[in-house]
Design a protein around this motif. Sequence first.
Motif, PDB file in Angstrom:
ATOM      1  N   ALA A 281      33.494   7.016  -9.678  1.00 37.85           N
ATOM      2  CA  ALA A 281      34.522   6.767 -10.683  1.00 37.85           C
ATOM      3  C   ALA A 281      34.077   7.288 -12.049  1.00 37.85           C
ATOM      4  CB  ALA A 281      34.820   5.268 -10.764  1.00 37.85           C
TER       5      ALA A 281
ATOM      6  N   PRO B  25      37.182   9.903  -4.941  1.00 33.87           N
ATOM      7  CA  PRO B  25      36.345   8.707  -4.878  1.00 33.87           C
ATOM      8  C   PRO B  25      36.715   7.742  -3.761  1.00 33.87           C
ATOM      9  CG  PRO B  25      36.844   9.227  -7.153  1.00 33.87           C
ATOM     10  CD  PRO B  25      37.660  10.167  -6.311  1.00 33.87           C
TER      11      PRO B  25
ATOM     12  N   ASP C  76      30.426   3.552  -5.393  1.00 32.77           N
ATOM     13  CA  ASP C  76      31.802   3.784  -5.846  1.00 32.77           C
ATOM     14  C   ASP C  76      31.869   3.930  -7.363  1.00 32.77           C
ATOM     15  OD1 ASP C  76      32.106   3.265  -3.208  1.00 32.77           O
ATOM     16  OD2 ASP C  76      33.275   1.429  -3.447  1.00 32.77           O
TER      17      ASP C  76
END
Length: 225
Positions: free
Chosen positions: A99, A80, A95
């Motif tokens: 995650a 990530p 993002d």
Amino acid sequence: MATNLHIGLVTGTPPITPALREAPYNLEAEQALLGAVLINNEALNSVNQDLKSETFYAPIHRKIYEAILRFHDRGLIANPVTLKHHFSADDGVEDAYLARLVGAAASIINVRDYSDIVVDLATKRNLIGIGEEMVNTAFDRNEPATAHELIERAEQELFTLATDGDARGGFRALRHSLAEAVHRAELAYQREGNIVGIPTGLMSLDRLLGGLQNSDLLILAGRPS
């Protein structure tokens, strides 16, 4: 069911008689598989050989897996943190979603099993596509092809699907090509120099490569295999 960035899993009891039939897919398996690979890129060595970016049902998952393959083939770590700089705002990969994928992989034990599920469902979707094309073409009164020609066309598409897992092809990771080359070399070694495939006429090269396969000759001739 949400799409793109906000893909989520459906909860609750599905209707007994759905109004529309949906193509087969499993977002949970796709999410968990991608998350496992993001946690440990070495998991790519265990996935189904037919798994490609186009195998995934969700477009966002296709983008993420293709990025992972490109990073891995260049010897870079794909996680990530590193991937968030790879995607632009237009890609729709945030993002937070990367995650979430890592979190979805918490319970994965066998990556191969998850990749087998994703590949199997993609093959079924391709099979549905071939069937729909056959039906629509057969109904088309303006179709110039004869019934026999349509059958041959369908047989070729089904053969391609059966052998390649995908009638369309797509981005293929370098490791798959290397694995195939190593496999051919091993076959040649096991046969103690006997030819595997078509001899090139050069004994030393034949011993190394095990002969040219039909697909190799087509490539050398500038024709698609």
